[in-house]
Each structure stands twice: as C-alpha cells, then as structure tokens.
Write a protein that holds these residues in place. Structure first.
Motif, short mmCIF file in Angstrom:
data_model
loop_
_atom_site.label_atom_id
_atom_site.label_comp_id
_atom_site.label_asym_id
_atom_site.label_seq_id
_atom_site.Cartn_x
_atom_site.Cartn_y
_atom_site.Cartn_z
N ARG A 4 0.74 -1.25 0.13
CA ARG A 4 0.16 0.13 0.21
C ARG A 4 1.06 1.08 0.00
O ARG A 4 0.46 2.33 -0.62
N ALA A 5 1.96 1.03 0.62
CA ALA A 5 3.01 2.51 0.55
C ALA A 5 3.31 2.74 -0.73
O ALA A 5 3.44 3.47 -1.09
N LYS A 6 3.72 1.84 -1.54
CA LYS A 6 4.22 1.82 -2.70
C LYS A 6 3.12 2.35 -3.61
O LYS A 6 3.33 3.16 -4.57
N GLU A 7 1.96 1.87 -3.59
CA GLU A 7 0.77 2.45 -4.31
C GLU A 7 0.65 3.86 -4.23
O GLU A 7 0.54 4.60 -5.03
N CYS A 8 0.77 4.47 -2.87
CA CYS A 8 0.67 5.69 -2.51
C CYS A 8 1.72 6.72 -3.28
O CYS A 8 1.67 7.61 -3.77
N LEU A 9 2.99 6.13 -3.46
CA LEU A 9 4.23 6.86 -3.89
C LEU A 9 3.89 6.59 -5.33
O LEU A 9 4.21 8.05 -5.87
N SER A 10 3.33 5.77 -5.98
CA SER A 10 3.08 5.75 -7.44
C SER A 10 2.06 6.75 -7.90
O SER A 10 2.25 7.60 -8.86
N GLU A 11 1.39 7.07 -7.04
CA GLU A 11 -0.03 7.96 -7.32
C GLU A 11 0.67 9.42 -7.10
O GLU A 11 0.31 10.19 -8.12
N VAL A 12 1.55 9.61 -6.25
CA VAL A 12 2.42 10.87 -6.05
C VAL A 12 3.34 11.24 -7.55
O VAL A 12 3.02 12.15 -8.27
N LEU A 13 4.03 10.17 -7.90
CA LEU A 13 4.85 10.43 -9.00
C LEU A 13 3.93 10.47 -10.15
O LEU A 13 4.91 10.82 -11.10
N GLU A 14 2.99 9.74 -10.50
CA GLU A 14 1.98 9.96 -11.63
C GLU A 14 1.68 11.65 -11.74
O GLU A 14 1.67 12.00 -13.06
N GLN A 15 1.45 12.25 -10.65
CA GLN A 15 1.25 13.75 -10.65
C GLN A 15 2.34 14.57 -10.78
O GLN A 15 2.28 15.64 -11.35
N ASP A 16 3.40 13.90 -10.18
CA ASP A 16 4.79 14.91 -10.13
C ASP A 16 5.95 13.86 -10.30
O ASP A 16 6.38 13.54 -9.19
N PRO A 17 6.29 13.61 -11.27
CA PRO A 17 7.31 12.69 -11.50
C PRO A 17 8.68 12.96 -10.85
O PRO A 17 9.56 12.20 -10.65
N GLY A 18 8.70 14.34 -10.71
CA GLY A 18 10.09 14.82 -10.17
C GLY A 18 10.18 15.05 -8.80
O GLY A 18 10.98 15.50 -8.10
N ASN A 19 9.05 14.35 -7.97
CA ASN A 19 8.87 14.76 -6.61
C ASN A 19 9.79 14.09 -5.83
O ASN A 19 10.02 12.82 -5.57
N LEU A 20 10.95 14.92 -5.03
CA LEU A 20 11.99 14.45 -4.35
C LEU A 20 11.53 13.53 -3.57
O LEU A 20 12.25 12.58 -3.05
N HIS A 21 10.58 14.02 -2.36
CA HIS A 21 10.34 13.19 -1.35
C HIS A 21 9.75 11.85 -1.74
O HIS A 21 10.07 10.54 -1.03
N ALA A 22 9.07 11.63 -2.63
CA ALA A 22 8.55 10.33 -3.05
C ALA A 22 9.62 9.55 -3.77
O ALA A 22 9.56 8.37 -3.45
N LEU A 23 10.40 10.04 -4.27
CA LEU A 23 11.34 9.32 -5.04
C LEU A 23 12.64 8.66 -3.87
O LEU A 23 12.92 7.56 -4.07
N CYS A 24 12.73 9.76 -3.15
CA CYS A 24 13.68 9.20 -1.94
C CYS A 24 13.02 8.05 -1.14
O CYS A 24 13.49 7.02 -0.62
N ASN A 25 11.53 8.27 -0.86
CA ASN A 25 10.85 7.39 -0.29
C ASN A 25 10.94 6.07 -0.70
O ASN A 25 10.88 4.73 -0.31
N MET A 26 10.72 6.02 -2.17
CA MET A 26 10.62 4.97 -2.96
C MET A 26 11.76 4.04 -3.00
O MET A 26 11.84 3.00 -2.99
N ALA A 27 12.97 4.86 -3.00
CA ALA A 27 14.23 4.14 -3.06
C ALA A 27 14.46 3.37 -1.67
O ALA A 27 14.87 2.09 -1.63
N ILE A 28 13.89 3.92 -0.42
CA ILE A 28 13.89 3.42 0.67
C ILE A 28 13.13 2.08 0.67
O ILE A 28 13.37 0.94 1.33
N PHE A 29 12.01 2.17 0.16
CA PHE A 29 10.90 0.96 0.01
C PHE A 29 11.32 -0.21 -0.87
O PHE A 29 11.37 -1.27 -0.45
N LEU A 30 12.25 0.17 -1.86
CA LEU A 30 12.76 -0.83 -2.61
C LEU A 30 13.73 -1.45 -1.97
O LEU A 30 14.07 -2.75 -2.06
N GLN A 31 14.62 -0.74 -1.22
CA GLN A 31 15.55 -1.66 -0.46
C GLN A 31 14.99 -2.52 0.56
O GLN A 31 15.49 -3.49 0.46
#
Length: 577
Positions: free
Chosen positions: A207-234
């Motif tokens: 569910r956390a990754k789904e939330c971030l995907s929704e953010v990145l769909e609206q703003d692909p360069g959103n730094l907070h979402a990109l950083c959080n996604m990196a941590i989730f992927l780890q």
C-alpha cells in the motif's frame, strides 16, 4: 475647466472630449484619496456605483471610504448589500465587516464575520491580517476563536497533526487522518507522501508503494516520493529498480534546505554514507540550521561510517559544545577513540541523535522512573522503540519488550500486540501484553482447550459477549495441531484488540467463518506461516473475497502489518508542506 462634448462641437480642437463613465469617476476618486480628500473620494465612488451598479468593486471602494471616515455601520450596510444582492462570492467582504465590527467594539460580531471569511475564502488573501485580528479578538473575548477550518489552508492543520502522530510513533491514528486528507484534497502531495510513510511504518509495504506511485504520476520529479521509493525498494530487496533510482538520486543536487536534508537522510539509510556526508556538510553551512547539535551528529555519523574519522571527531566535538548536557557526542567520541586505540574500524553509527539502545538500557536499568519519563516525553525515542519492536531482530525485540514492561499505557499495549514476533520473543511479548490489558504478568498462555474470560480493559467493553467468544473458540479450535499455544493466544489477543477498537460500535457478526478465517490468516502471516486467502477460505468454508475484506478490516483497526524488515536507523522524516 473640462466641458462635456456634443456631436456639433466634437470637431472643435479647443474642447477635450471626455467620456463620463465609471472609470472616469474611479480615477477622480483615487486622486482625491491621494490628497486625503475623503468627502470628494466618497462622492466620486458614489458616481462610479451609479454608472456600474452591478460592479461589486465600486461598492467595496465606497465601503472602504466610509470605514476610513469612521462610519462603520454604513460601510457594513454596503458590504452586506454586496454579499446579498450583487456577488456572494466576494468573501473578502466578511473580512472588511469583521474589521468594522472590531472598530465598533462589537467583538462577537467581528468574530463571526472573521470566522465566516476564514471558512469560505479559498484564496486567503488576508490571512496575515486575519491572524492579527484573531489575536485581538481572543484578548478582548478572553477565549480562543471557535474556528472549525480554514478553507485557504484546507488540510494543513490536520496534516500538521498527522505529522506529529507519525513522529510520535502513533501510526494507525496518523493513517486514519491522512487518508481523510488525501480523500478530500487529492492534489495534496505532501499528505500522500506521509501516508506512504505511515503505511510503511505499519508494515503495509504494498500500500505504501501504491501511494508513492500516485504521487509520481502527478509529479514525476517529486523528491520526497523518489527518496521514499528508494527506501521502500531497499526493504523489498528489489536491487535492480533500486540501482537505477539510486543513480538518478546521486546525480541530483537539491537546492531547498528541506530537500537537502531529505536527500542526506535517505542516502544514510541506503548506506551511501559518503554522499550523505556531502549533503550534511552543505547543511552545516546554512546559518539557519548550522548551529544544531543534532545536525553535527548526523554529519559525524556519515563521516564515521565513511571512514572519515578526523571529520567525525570534529563534528562530535562541535555537537558537544552546542549541547553540553547530551551524552551522545561524548559517547561516540569515546567509542571512536577506543576503536582507534585498538586498531580496528569504528562500528556503524546510527544517525539518530540518541545513545544506542544497549547503552540506554544500561543507564535506565536502575532508574525506571527516568526511563518512563524519557519515553513518554521524547517522541523520537518512543518511535524508535516501536520501530525496533516491529522490525528489529529477535534479540532487539526481546530487549525492547523487556524495557517497555516498565511503562503501562494504551499505545504501548497496542505496539506489543501489533508487530510480528519470533521465538523467544513471542511468549514474552504476549505475557507483557496480557499484563497490560488486565492479566497477571506471571500467567502463561492458556493450554489447549481451556477457555478464558476476558479481563476488563480500560478502553474495551465492560462485558464480553458470547458471540465474540464464539469466534475465538472456533478459530482456536481450527488452528489446533497446526499452531502452538503462543500463536493461538496471539489470535485471541488480536481479536480482543479488534473488539476493543470497535467498542461501543461493535456490529453483529453474521459470518463467523469469515472472521475466523481472517483472524487465522493474519496470525499465520505475523508468525511466518505460508498461507493464502484461498487456503484460509477453504478451511472455514467461506469466500476468498470475504476473508480478504475482513482481514483488511482487522488490519485497519489494529495496525497489523503483512511482514517486517530489518532497520538500521529510523525511516525518513515526514514531509512538510
């Protein structure tokens, strides 16, 4: 003297043609205002209104002049006329009226008009002035304003509250609040990012990754979402996607202070300590935050983890100067000196500005009152313990459980129940939980087949109903031979927590099998048993969709996650606006 023109003398070069309209009188009114000639300004604004009676701006200008002249009642009459007859959308009229009422010392009426303005105005043009007026009204009325919401700051107050809940480790409460915010304001990306973090803290990684995907769909360069996604992927172990995202992040040089800090902490969590060190060094040069002892510790941790020991020493010494009462810089300086004296590398250092858990336990072992006070008053420390309880290794979880035994409160009871446990932690955590909800700390899990009456809880129902117990009995009976006593006890405690969270609005449970299957499915997941919704559904003779729906309901109420992950340091901080 300016003369009116007619068709007969329009060609006469000695006469200046003038068009008498609203703009003409408006300009004359402005010139009169510049000369502080309020009577003439009012006269010209009245003429402008005569030419354009449906233009609300002219009416408001006339109301403004009357207010300047001290005729507040006449000013409010005009503003009321604008709102009722001309343009109800001119919400700033409520602000003007509030000022008029305040000047008339009609503070109750001023408060009502100001509240209306704040609740209806979407632009917030007069927010700063409204805050000043609100302070005056609070002083005069000797009470705070009954403000429900500020439309121009829709969700901001609630978002700040949700961020505080996250930082205090109150993840289920934060999730409920953030879900409401993103439902009402879908483009509030900061709330989406923090909701993703809240799900992540609770172990709901998908569910956390789904939330971030929704953010990145609206703003692909959103730094907070990109950083959080990196941590989730780890944490998910997705090395390929993480590597690609890391290359992009390492090549990014953020500009804003908050983004630099976000990037630095993210790189530290991902083990890119040299990159983190570079970003923390940039922050230390910022006069606004450069005097913070915690920031010097972050920089020292990044330097030490990168092998830059002389830089680490310099930063910890500066942190000690800025915060002489803290034991943290002194502890790590002594540890580094010891490591160098023994000719070995320094052990990895946590970025959290606090002593390692083992060291804290040593200091608190003989002073439980101090420990209780620290945990209750230090949100970061409290959140660290909750995170360790949920995602630490078995040894760390056992120590955290032992420490939290000293504190009895509702939230810690939920934390002890909510996370995945492993032997030998399982029994210890369940016994502590049982003690907190009313049982004896020396009680053992109930033997097979023995029923127990629920102990009254300070937050649960005063009387345990037969149909609630029937679901426990059915579940435990079906789990027999496939689960041990501790796991069956965990199912009972989870069900009791679920009932307690619903009380007093506990529904009538019509499909016992569905609830039993959902309960067993969640316990199986928490204890590492391989099970699917279909298997649980077949075991209890219900549909897969029913098991899934009921399991999600229990998860939502009790904050139970799907799986855990090891955590070296706290996850990333929450996002501001």
């Amino acid at each position: 003297m300016i003369e009116r023109t007619s068709e007969n003398d329009a060609g006469n070069g000695n006469v200046i043609p003038v068009t008498l309209d609203a703009n003409f009188f408006f300009e004359r009114a402005v010139r009169s205002l510049d000369r502080f000639q309020y009577d003439k300004a009012l006269k010209n604004f009245r003429k402008a209104v005569e030419y354009e009676p449906e233009n609300p701006v002219n009416h408001c200008n006339m109301a403004g002049i009357l207010s300047e002249m001290g005729n507040y009642e006449a000013s409010n009459d005009i503003l009321t006329h604008v709102l009722e007859k001309i343009d109800p959308a001119m919400t700033e009229c409520h602000f003007y009226m509030a000022n008029n009422f305040a000047n008339m010392e009609s503070f109750e009426e001023a408060e009502r008009s100001l509240m209306t303005y704040l609740e209806e105005d979407a632009r917030g043009e007069f927010m700063a002035e409204s805050e000043e007026l609100m302070e005056l009204l609070q002083y005069e009325l000797n009470r705070p304003a009954p403000l429900v919401r500020i439309r121009s700051r829709e969700g901001l107050v609630e978002h700040d509250r949700a961020r505080s809940l996250l930082e205090e480790g109150k993840f289920p409460q934060a999730v409920k609040l953030l879900e409401e915010i993103v439902k009402n304001t879908p483009d509030f990306l900061a709330a989406h990012n923090n909701l993703a973090l809240a799900y992540f803290y609770m172990g709901r990684f998908a569910r956390a990754k789904e939330c971030l995907s929704e953010v990145l769909e609206q703003d692909p360069g959103n730094l907070h979402a990109l950083c959080n996604m990196a941590i989730f992927l780890q944490y998910a172990g997705d090395k390929d996607q993480l590597a690609a995202l890391l290359r992009m992040l390492e090549a990014t040089v953020p500009f804003h202070q908050e983004h630099v800090f976000k990037m630095a902490t993210t790189m530290g969590i991902l083990g890119k300590h040299r990159t983190a060190y570079g970003h923390f060094r940039r922050l230390l040069k910022d006069e606004e935050v450069g005097g913070d002892a915690g920031l010097y510790h972050y920089c020292a941790a990044a330097a030490s983890n990168s092998g830059l020991y002389s830089e680490a020493v310099r930063c910890w010494r500066q942190a000690a100067k800025l915060d002489p009462e803290s034991a943290v810089p002194k502890f790590f300086l002594s540890q580094l000196q010891l490591a160098q004296a023994e000719g070995r590398p320094m052990a990895p250092v946590s970025y959290n500005y606090q002593l390692p858990f083992q060291e804290q336990l040593k200091q608190w072992k003989d002073n439980t009152d101090r420990f209780t006070e620290e945990v209750r008053n230090n949100p970061l420390l409290r959140a660290s313990f909750f995170w360790a309880l949920r995602y630490g290794d078995a040894h760390t979880k056992l120590q955290v459980t032992e420490a939290l035994r000293w504190i009895e409160d509702e939230e810690i009871s939920g934390a002890l129940q909510g996370g995945p446990q492993q032997e030998p932690l399982q029994e210890e955590a369940l016994l502590n939980l049982q003690r907190l909800i009313g049982g004896s700390p020396d009680e053992k899990p109930a033997p097979k087949g023995v029923q127990q009456t629920a102990a009254p809880s300070h937050k649960g129902p005063p009387e345990w109903k037969e149909d609630w117990q029937r679901i426990i009995d059915h579940t435990v009976g079906t789990m027999d031979r496939r689960y041990d006593a501790v796991q069956k006890k965990a199912a009972e405690l989870l069900w009791r927590q679920f009932i307690g969270s619903l009380y007093p609005d506990v529904p009538l449970f019509r499909h016992d099998g569905g609830w039993c299957a959902a309960l067993e499915y969640l316990i199986a997941k928490l204890h590492g048993h391989p099970v699917t919704y279909r298997e649980a559904a077949q075991r209890y003779g219900v549909s897969v969709s029913m098991v899934s729906r009921y399991a999600r309901r229990i998860q939502s109420e009790c904050g139970v996650g799907d799986n855990g992950a090891e955590a070296g340091i706290l996850p990333p901080f929450t996002e501001n606006i």
